[in-house]
Design an enzyme around this catalytic site. Structure first.
Site, PDB file in Angstrom:
ATOM      1  N   GLY A  61      77.900 -41.863 -11.472  1.00 37.34           N
ATOM      2  CA  GLY A  61      77.405 -40.428 -11.229  1.00 37.34           C
ATOM      3  C   GLY A  61      76.756 -39.758 -12.432  1.00 37.34           C
ATOM      4  N   GLN A  69      74.717 -32.986 -17.799  1.00 34.64           N
ATOM      5  CA  GLN A  69      74.450 -34.194 -18.752  1.00 34.64           C
ATOM      6  C   GLN A  69      72.966 -34.402 -19.131  1.00 34.64           C
ATOM      7  OE1 GLN A  69      77.174 -36.694 -15.825  1.00 34.64           O
ATOM      8  NE2 GLN A  69      77.620 -37.434 -18.165  1.00 34.64           N
ATOM      9  N   CYS A  83      82.633 -42.189 -19.898  1.00 33.42           N
ATOM     10  CA  CYS A  83      81.599 -40.996 -19.584  1.00 33.42           C
ATOM     11  C   CYS A  83      80.155 -41.476 -20.032  1.00 33.42           C
ATOM     12  CB  CYS A  83      81.984 -39.573 -20.033  1.00 33.42           C
ATOM     13  SG  CYS A  83      80.951 -38.459 -19.577  1.00 33.42           S
ATOM     14  N   LEU A  84      79.104 -41.189 -19.585  1.00 35.75           N
ATOM     15  CA  LEU A  84      77.577 -41.413 -19.953  1.00 35.75           C
ATOM     16  C   LEU A  84      77.563 -40.430 -21.162  1.00 35.75           C
ATOM     17  CD1 LEU A  84      75.513 -41.664 -16.937  1.00 35.75           C
ATOM     18  CD2 LEU A  84      76.478 -43.603 -18.321  1.00 35.75           C
ATOM     19  N   HIS A 137      85.595 -36.374 -11.683  1.00 38.19           N
ATOM     20  CA  HIS A 137      84.853 -36.497 -12.903  1.00 38.19           C
ATOM     21  C   HIS A 137      83.596 -35.720 -12.747  1.00 38.19           C
ATOM     22  CE1 HIS A 137      83.817 -38.871 -16.654  1.00 38.19           C
ATOM     23  NE2 HIS A 137      82.613 -38.290 -16.267  1.00 38.19           N
ATOM     24  N   GLU A 138      82.648 -35.942 -11.958  1.00 38.92           N
ATOM     25  CA  GLU A 138      81.473 -35.155 -12.117  1.00 38.92           C
ATOM     26  C   GLU A 138      81.635 -33.619 -11.682  1.00 38.92           C
ATOM     27  OE1 GLU A 138      79.031 -36.652 -13.104  1.00 38.92           O
ATOM     28  OE2 GLU A 138      80.009 -38.621 -13.140  1.00 38.92           O
ATOM     29  N   HIS A 155      82.217 -31.857 -14.796  1.00 39.64           N
ATOM     30  CA  HIS A 155      81.314 -31.792 -15.730  1.00 39.64           C
ATOM     31  C   HIS A 155      80.825 -30.261 -15.312  1.00 39.64           C
ATOM     32  CE1 HIS A 155      80.120 -35.124 -18.298  1.00 39.64           C
ATOM     33  NE2 HIS A 155      80.616 -35.907 -17.313  1.00 39.64           N
TER      34      HIS A 155
END
Length: 214
Positions: A68, A73, A126-127, A168-169, A172
């Protein structure tokens, strides 16, 4: 006193990002865009530009790789995220985590709420926080309400790992990182996780690192 520097319109910023071919740069933790609530999408990007942006998010997610990625991000403060999970994991992991394949989906203006009281805790990364993972307890099931990229309403319940991805997404888009919800004592370098805590569930890590699970 000088006036604040004008912020480029979102469409202009997206056009600038898309000017370079390939995956978009991932914004790392510490940048303010990751800590500000994203702006609801109300047509700031015309359909063709939105389609190009969504495809760029998809490419970026695949290249990372991740399951995701949210618009903040890549430095765009809009309530848009994409998710996709092939769930290519061992059967024991699939069973323990409820990790099942998820097709590519676009979440526009998503919100979620817990369904029931059950919670599940697993290592999560997380990226935008590369190199680390930590245990996060999240709702085991959630109801997601949003629109897709065409404006079609979505109202769906997710369970297991897909529910974790949705949470999670969406977080963000509220300026929340997974670390805000994580058990601090579980914070682990990826290489340590692979060497010591690669079990399907984090019970051993909880016992040896000294933290509680729900």
């Amino acid at each position: 006193m000088s006036s604040p520097r004008a912020v480029a319109p979102l469409a202009q910023r997206v056009e600038e990002l898309l000017a370079a071919d390939g995956p978009l740069p991932i914004v790392a933790a510490g940048q303010p865009v990751l800590r500000m609530p994203a702006e609801p999408f109300t047509g700031q990007l015309e359909p063709a530009l939105l389609a190009r942006f969504v495809e760029a998010l998809r490419l970026t997610m695949h290249a990372a790789p991740g399951v995701g990625v949210a618009a903040p991000q890549v430095g765009v403060g809009l309530r848009i995220a994409v998710i996709e999970d092939p769930a290519t994991v061992p059967d024991e992991v699939r069973e323990a985590r409820g990790r099942v394949p998820q097709p590519f989906r676009v979440l526009v203006n998503p919100v979620y709420e817990a369904v029931g009281d059950a919670r599940a805790a697993f290592f999560e990364g997380c990226l935008s926080v590369p190199g680390y993972q930590a245990v996060v307890a999240r709702a085991a099931s959630v109801r997601l309400r949003c629109e897709d990229e065409t404006g079609r309403a979505v109202d769906e319940v997710f369970h297991g790992w897909p529910a974790r991805i949705v949470q999670h997404e969406t977080d963000h888009l509220d300026g929340t990182l997974y670390l805000d919800r994580a058990e601090p004592r579980s914070l682990t370098l990826n290489e340590v996780l692979a060497a010591r805590w690669a079990q399907p569930t984090p019970e051993t890590a909880a016992e040896e690192l000294g933290f509680d699970l729900p």
